[in-house]
Design an enzyme around this catalytic site. Structure first.
Site, PDB file in Angstrom:
ATOM      1  N   CYS A 347       0.789  -1.232   0.000  1.00  9.45           N
ATOM      2  CA  CYS A 347       0.000   0.000   0.000  1.00  9.45           C
ATOM      3  C   CYS A 347       0.827   1.292   0.000  1.00  9.45           C
ATOM      4  CB  CYS A 347      -1.044  -0.002   1.102  1.00  9.45           C
ATOM      5  SG  CYS A 347      -0.600  -0.915   2.577  1.00  9.45           S
ATOM      6  N   ARG A 376       7.360 -10.708   5.596  1.00  3.76           N
ATOM      7  CA  ARG A 376       7.006 -10.316   6.956  1.00  3.76           C
ATOM      8  C   ARG A 376       7.706 -11.268   7.901  1.00  3.76           C
ATOM      9  NH1 ARG A 376       0.429  -9.473   6.260  1.00  3.76           N
ATOM     10  NH2 ARG A 376       0.614  -8.060   4.480  1.00  3.76           N
ATOM     11  N   GLN A 394       0.419 -11.479  -2.567  1.00  2.00           N
ATOM     12  CA  GLN A 394      -1.033 -11.436  -2.487  1.00  2.00           C
ATOM     13  C   GLN A 394      -1.584 -11.045  -3.853  1.00  2.00           C
ATOM     14  OE1 GLN A 394      -1.043  -8.407   0.680  1.00  2.00           O
ATOM     15  NE2 GLN A 394      -2.358  -9.804   1.817  1.00  2.00           N
ATOM     16  N   ASP A 396      -3.118  -8.608  -4.537  1.00  5.07           N
ATOM     17  CA  ASP A 396      -3.380  -7.380  -3.814  1.00  5.07           C
ATOM     18  C   ASP A 396      -3.805  -6.269  -4.780  1.00  5.07           C
ATOM     19  OD1 ASP A 396      -3.369  -5.725  -1.622  1.00  5.07           O
ATOM     20  OD2 ASP A 396      -1.204  -5.344  -1.668  1.00  5.07           O
ATOM     21  N   HIS A 398      -5.266  -1.914  -4.574  1.00  8.28           N
ATOM     22  CA  HIS A 398      -5.768  -0.776  -3.809  1.00  8.28           C
ATOM     23  C   HIS A 398      -6.661   0.050  -4.706  1.00  8.28           C
ATOM     24  CE1 HIS A 398      -2.228  -2.086  -1.543  1.00  8.28           C
ATOM     25  NE2 HIS A 398      -3.059  -1.898  -0.542  1.00  8.28           N
ATOM     26  N   LYS A 478     -13.740  -3.111   7.934  1.00  7.94           N
ATOM     27  CA  LYS A 478     -13.436  -4.047   6.847  1.00  7.94           C
ATOM     28  C   LYS A 478     -14.513  -5.098   6.702  1.00  7.94           C
ATOM     29  CE  LYS A 478     -10.239  -6.683   9.795  1.00  7.94           C
ATOM     30  NZ  LYS A 478      -8.862  -7.160   9.950  1.00  7.94           N
ATOM     31  N   HIS A 524      -8.197  -1.402   0.592  1.00  3.12           N
ATOM     32  CA  HIS A 524      -7.244  -2.504   0.431  1.00  3.12           C
ATOM     33  C   HIS A 524      -8.081  -3.740   0.181  1.00  3.12           C
ATOM     34  CE1 HIS A 524      -4.084  -0.292   2.888  1.00  3.12           C
ATOM     35  NE2 HIS A 524      -5.189   0.290   3.309  1.00  3.12           N
TER      36      HIS A 524
END
Length: 670
Positions: A347, A376, A394, A396, A398, A478, A524
């Site tokens: 992000c 991570r 991911q 992923d 945005h 979320k 996200h």
RNA sequence: GCCACCUUAGCUCAGUGGUAGAGCAACGGUUUCGUAAACCGUAGGUCCCGGGUUCGAAUCCCGGAGGUGGCUCCA
């Protein structure tokens, strides 16, 4: 204490409903045991028999008591914490001054439990006041029970069987003889009250069922789960491997890499139809970015930091010859010298991209996808196969948009997720709305609007959802999607989170219709979640029998004798030319052995080519356990091509992203 | 990170202080076979790593790494 209060036992007895196998009662829909006084005005009292699903937690909770009794007989001085029934069985937490329990202890405890069961001790419910309870527990040195006593409201009750009692609110079976089938399964550490600052207790897990047959069935289910464990299948199917020098960081082997790449290709196809753009962004950023995003220091414990040789030299220079320094001073020098962090999330990088030039409201919603690799640092104890790793990607993206657009984005996302999960053969997902936590950013009016937008988005799709109060992130609410795999285990994969924090921190702006500067919000979102985890979940869901469109090898052509070897290779070549993942096995093994080898790897289609087929230009086809008879090669080829496409896209024009159809709208520019 | 347990051939696992083993896989040969395992042979070991005890350690003790089951945390 009201001796006059009537229990379910009395009520059922009077009506002749107290059968041999009655362990409790449903009183106006609420589960009671036979020892507890009925509430005033109870209307409907029905017996709960051992075979009733409601009997299970009663049996298990009582088994926990019997286990604790056995443990305290065998290991005097052991103190009790909590011992509830769970979905899978039961446990009891102990504090044992003279060391840990061993596997051998479990067998001894089980034997003593059987003695207690055989002695047929009735359970008894005792209601008493706080002072009496305190005295009884203090006499036994039960410090955890005493602590708990001060937290509970009256009525305070003990349950007793034989000489053993426990501070407990029930419910319990009438007598120990009702516990017919139990097994102690494992020993584990657990913190008192689940808080890692508290002392570590020893937990013994067990499971119990009303009958031996059900216990056996349960143990069999566990064995099945073990057989389809993705860590085992990942190795057997040659999908992934690990090495101690990269802990929790999967190596995808060629077969696994095919699956991995197919998953990403599938999501890309979806993106092409759903108005996403994809970007490729850096892996390592200056520490300044992570300070701006707030990851340093609040996410620092999970981040890998990157040092260059120059950074090391700088640290050495600044520390050398400065004499003894306090830890904090050294820390400050080191922290200052660490100038880069490896990304744990995409992000912040996407915020930099958004801010790379002036943005117009016409570009919104801007959906920016990124399959970037994330790292991570996860604590060693939480790692697990592919489902909890330190290096992953991911699916992923945005979404930068206005507050007004959030509702539609949520709805569109839910459509997206629904189609995807269906393609993989998962059942309907559970939708959970996680709302504002105590620690949060932004005023209440904003949270009101945000939560309302998420709600409206879910409701626009007519979906049933649950609300998890206070479970949202500190930067916004979320929506989580939980789904169950073939073994009934729940996984959270997809999620969409509203974020007003990062746009603030990065001072993101777009130019609105009236030429004024406005701040966008950010969503996200991920559909598969992490690709690694998704592979793990999918492998377990399918027991390794991946659908043809994802299978690393879609068909294996097997020759019966050497005479067909040439033809097998030619056919495989033609299939591959048509985009089908085909292999040929022309080794000198017997046919049965080749079939077995392909079945072990879960290749969905097997084509057998012998003398007959060679003559006719056909193959003998089977799809896993299903015999499909003899089919012409061209028919086979068409079938394989058709099945190489995900279900939702069968009969749809293939999407091409190399050559956009028509001019791309300005809003899709990045 | 914490508690417990585990680590022997590529995989699954025997081996409790005295010469490191089996099955499968691999490799070589023979076999050319019709729907889940042909036969014979060969090779393969830092018994996770480091230290200690012992005449002698895969085996006992200590430390570390990795893994497993939990706890806490999470995609």
């Amino acid at each position: 204490m009201s001796a006059a209060a009537r229990t379910a036992r009395g009520w059922l007895e009077e009506r002749g409903l107290l059968g041999e196998d009655v362990v409790g009662a449903r009183v106006d829909g609420v589960v009671y045991d036979l020892h507890t006084p009925l509430p005033a005005g109870a209307r409907c009292v029905e017996p709960i028999r051992l075979s009733d699903p409601d009997a299970l937690p009663i049996v298990r909770h009582s088994s926990a008591h019997v286990m604790a009794d056995a443990v305290q007989r065998l290991f005097p001085g052991t103190r009790l914490a909590f011992g509830p029934a769970t979905d899978e069985g039961f446990y009891y937490d102990y504090e044992r001054p003279d060391g840990a329990f061993t596997e051998e202890d479990l067998a001894r405890i089980e034997a003593t439990m059987r003695e207690i069961v055989a002695a047929d001790r009735p359970f008894e419910r005792i209601e008493l006041d706080r002072e009496q309870a305190r005295a009884l527990l203090a006499a036994r040195g039960e410090r955890f029970k005493l602590e708990h006593l001060e937290r509970i409201a009256p009525p305070i009750t003990l349950y007793r069987h034989g000489d053993w009692f426990d501070l407990c609110e029930g419910p319990h079976v009438p007598s120990t003889r009702f516990l017919r089938a139990f097994k102690l399964t494992s020993i584990a550490g657990a913190y008192w009250r689940g808080d890692e600052r508290n002392p570590m207790l020893q937990r013994i897990y067990g499971t119990a069922f009303p009958s031996e047959a059900e216990l056996r069935a349960h143990l069999e289910r566990l064995e099945q789960a073990r057989q389809r464990d993705h860590r085992r299948l990942g190795r057997e199917l040659e999908l992934v491997t690990f090495h101690p020098w990269a802990p929790a960081s999967p190596f995808f082997l060629p077969r696994g890499a095919v699956l991995y790449e197919r998953l990403i290709a599938y999501v890309r196809e979806q993106y092409a139809r759903r108005g996403y753009v994809e970007v490729v962004t850096p892996q390592i950023y200056d520490a300044e970015l992570w300070r701006r995003s707030g990851h340093l220091p609040s996410y620092a414990a999970n981040m890998y930091l990157a040092l260059t040789a120059e950074d090391v030299d700088r640290i050495v220079e600044r520390l050398a010859g400065r004499g003894p320094l306090a830890a904090d001073e050294i820390r400050a020098v080191v922290a200052d010298a660490v100038r880069a962090g490896i990304k744990p999330m995409n992000c912040p990088g996407h915020c930099l991209l958004f801010a790379a030039r002036r943005r117009s409201y016409r570009e919104l919603p801007l959906r920016v996808a990124d399959f970037g690799r994330l790292h991570r640092f996860e604590r060693s104890g939480v790692l697990h196969g592919l489902t909890r790793v330190r290096s992953f990607a991911q699916d992923d993206a945005h979404v930068f948009c206005t507050e007004e657009q959030v509702q539609d984005e949520i709805a569109a996302f839910l459509d997206f997720v629904h189609e995807v999960y269906e393609d993989f053969g998962f059942g309907p997902a559970r939708v959970v709305l996680a709302t504002r936590p105590d620690q949060r950013l932004g005023d209440d009016a904003r949270w009101d609007r945000a939560e309302a937008a998420l709600r409206a988005g879910i409701e626009a799709r007519g979906l049933h959802y649950e609300v998890a109060e206070g479970e949202g992130a500190f930067y916004g609410p979320k929506v989580e999607l939980h789904l169950k795999d073939a073994l009934g285990r729940a996984w959270q994969l997809g999620t969409i989170q509203l974020d007003f924090n990062l746009p603030e921190r990065f001072e993101l702006e777009y130019v609105a219709r009236g030429n004024e500067r406005r701040r966008p919000v950010m969503l996200h979102r991920a559909v598969l979640g992490s690709i690694e985890r998704f592979v793990g979940v999918l492998v377990e869901h399918t027991a390794g029998a991946l659908p043809t469109w994802l299978a690393p090898e879609q068909i294996a052509l097997l020759s019966v004798t050497e005479a067909q070897a040439e033809a097998c290779h030619r056919m495989a070549e033609r299939l591959r030319a048509a985009g089908v993942r085909a292999v040929a096995d022309t080794s000198s093994e017997k046919l049965g052995a080749k079939i077995r080898a392909a079945r072990v790897l879960r290749v969905p289609y097997l084509g057998i080519v012998g003398a007959r087929e060679l003559e006719q230009g056909t193959v003998s086809l089977r799809r896993r356990d299903e015999e499909l008879g003899t089919v012409a090669f061209d028919v086979l080829l068409e079938r394989m091509r058709a099945e190489s496409v995900p279900p939702s896209q069968r009969g749809r024009e293939p999407v091409s992203w190399s050559e956009p159809r028509g001019p791309s709208p300005p809003s899709r520019r990045m």
